[in-house]
Design an enzyme around this catalytic site. Structure first.
Site, mmCIF file in Angstrom:
data_model
loop_
_atom_site.group_PDB
_atom_site.id
_atom_site.type_symbol
_atom_site.label_atom_id
_atom_site.label_comp_id
_atom_site.label_asym_id
_atom_site.label_seq_id
_atom_site.Cartn_x
_atom_site.Cartn_y
_atom_site.Cartn_z
ATOM 1 N N LYS A 11 0.887 -1.226 -0.129
ATOM 2 C CA LYS A 11 0.106 -0.168 -0.090
ATOM 3 C C LYS A 11 0.797 1.146 -0.067
ATOM 4 C CE LYS A 11 -3.675 -2.511 2.293
ATOM 5 N NZ LYS A 11 -4.779 -2.601 3.081
ATOM 6 N N HIS A 95 -8.585 -3.580 -5.895
ATOM 7 C CA HIS A 95 -8.336 -3.582 -4.503
ATOM 8 C C HIS A 95 -9.642 -2.455 -3.970
ATOM 9 C CE1 HIS A 95 -7.159 -2.872 -0.430
ATOM 10 N NE2 HIS A 95 -6.425 -4.095 -0.770
ATOM 11 N N GLU A 97 -9.854 -0.731 -1.664
ATOM 12 C CA GLU A 97 -9.526 0.875 -1.588
ATOM 13 C C GLU A 97 -9.472 1.717 -2.736
ATOM 14 O OE1 GLU A 97 -5.786 0.000 0.559
ATOM 15 O OE2 GLU A 97 -6.773 -1.011 2.250
ATOM 16 N N GLY A 173 -7.264 -5.212 7.073
ATOM 17 C CA GLY A 173 -6.784 -4.268 7.874
ATOM 18 C C GLY A 173 -7.385 -4.258 9.442
ATOM 19 N N SER A 213 -6.468 -9.576 6.833
ATOM 20 C CA SER A 213 -5.876 -10.007 7.993
ATOM 21 C C SER A 213 -5.134 -11.440 8.279
ATOM 22 C CB SER A 213 -6.943 -9.980 9.199
ATOM 23 O OG SER A 213 -7.493 -8.512 9.312
HETATM 24 C C1 PEP Z 1 -5.235 -5.956 1.591
HETATM 25 O O1 PEP Z 1 -5.211 -4.775 1.614
HETATM 26 O O2 PEP Z 1 -4.899 -6.519 0.437
HETATM 27 C C2 PEP Z 1 -4.999 -6.713 2.767
HETATM 28 C C3 PEP Z 1 -5.421 -8.059 2.796
HETATM 29 O O3 PEP Z 1 -4.844 -6.065 3.781
HETATM 30 P P1 PEP Z 1 -4.340 -6.719 5.283
HETATM 31 O O4 PEP Z 1 -3.716 -8.072 5.190
HETATM 32 O O5 PEP Z 1 -3.678 -5.716 6.266
HETATM 33 O O6 PEP Z 1 -5.503 -7.173 5.999
#
Ligand code: PEP
Length: 251
Positions: A11, A95, A97, A173, A213
């Site tokens: 990211k 993604h 985001e 996250g 996560s």
């Molecule tokens: C991601 O943003 O693709 C992701 C899976 O983040 P995290 O592993 O931190 O949950």
């Protein structure tokens, strides 16, 4: 047999020096692993330097996004051809985001996906439901819409160069991962959608990563799902040792 695909999405983290340091620490930890594809996806500004650091290793380079034109008056955008120029084999597209903060909708993402593939990149194409969509029983509809519209018009040979990343938005996250059963259920459903759209044999080859996560201590159990083919990792990919442990758990 599908080869596990483990990717670290850094990211908007790490300046060039830190990115290179992380990848240099990662290289010896995963050296010799050939049974999985391991990809690191730094920020644009670190791609060139990280690309040089992974050159000649078993690590592959990926970007986090790209645009749908090769060049021109598109201020602030980066083309797939430019990504290939600095050594990228992969890009992430769609993604959550990007969908949430930059309003990237299914149709645009489908255009980006097709353009990146036609430029010779492999793509990790992200899908996943929000908590509200899951709780209101809309999860399958959302996944179906994202897969059907997202993959629309792809040829079978393009699908082979695409991996889907199932990333439930509520798990990204948050420290709350999908349970192995929840992840497997969603992955089996997604594979079924690909089967309907593209046929049995290519769907059987399609790699579907789980993201949300993932940590060294839950990766092994998550990977037990027969339809899980690796991970897209955010937070836990920022440290070389935890990312390497996740990669090993996926073997
Ligand atoms: C991601 O943003 O693709 C992701 C899976 O983040 P995290 O592993 O931190 O949950």
């Amino acid at each position: 047999m599908r080869k596990p695909l483990i990717a670290g999405n850094w990211k908007m983290n790490k300046r060039v020096g830190e990115a290179v340091e992380t990848v240099k620490a990662l290289v010896p930890l995963v050296a010799g692993i050939t049974a999985a594809d391991i990809v690191v996806c730094p920020t644009y500004t670190a791609l060139h330097a990280v690309g040089q650091a992974v050159n000649g290793t078993n690590l592959q380079l990926g970007a986090q996004n790209c645009y749908l034109k090769e060049s021109g008056a598109y201020t602030g955008e980066i083309s797939p051809q430019m990504l290939r120029d600095v050594g990228c084999m992969w890009t992430i597209i769609g993604h959550s985001e990007r969908r949430q903060y930059f309003s990237e909708a299914d149709e645009l993402l489908n255009e980006k996906l097709k353009f990146a593939l036609s430029a010779g990149l492999k793509v990790m194409f992200c899908i996943g439901e929000t908590l509200q969509e899951r709780q209101s029983g809309k999860m399958n509809d959302v996944l179906e819409r994202q897969v059907t519209r997202g993959l629309q018009g792809l040829t079978v040979s393009q699908l082979v160069e695409t991996a889907l990343a199932y990333e439930p938005v509520w798990a990204i996250g948050t420290g709350v991962n999908a349970t192995p059963d929840q992840a497997q259920e969603a992955h089996a459903f997604i594979r079924g959608l690909a089967r309907k759209q593209f046929g049995e044999s290519v769907a059987a080859e399609l790699r579907i990563q789980y993201g949300g996560s993932v940590k060294p201590d839950n990766a092994k159990e998550l990977m037990m799902g027969p339809d899980l083919d690796g991970f897209l990792v955010g937070g836990a990919s920022l440290k070389a040792d935890s990312f390497a442990e996740i990669a090993k758990a996926a073997l």
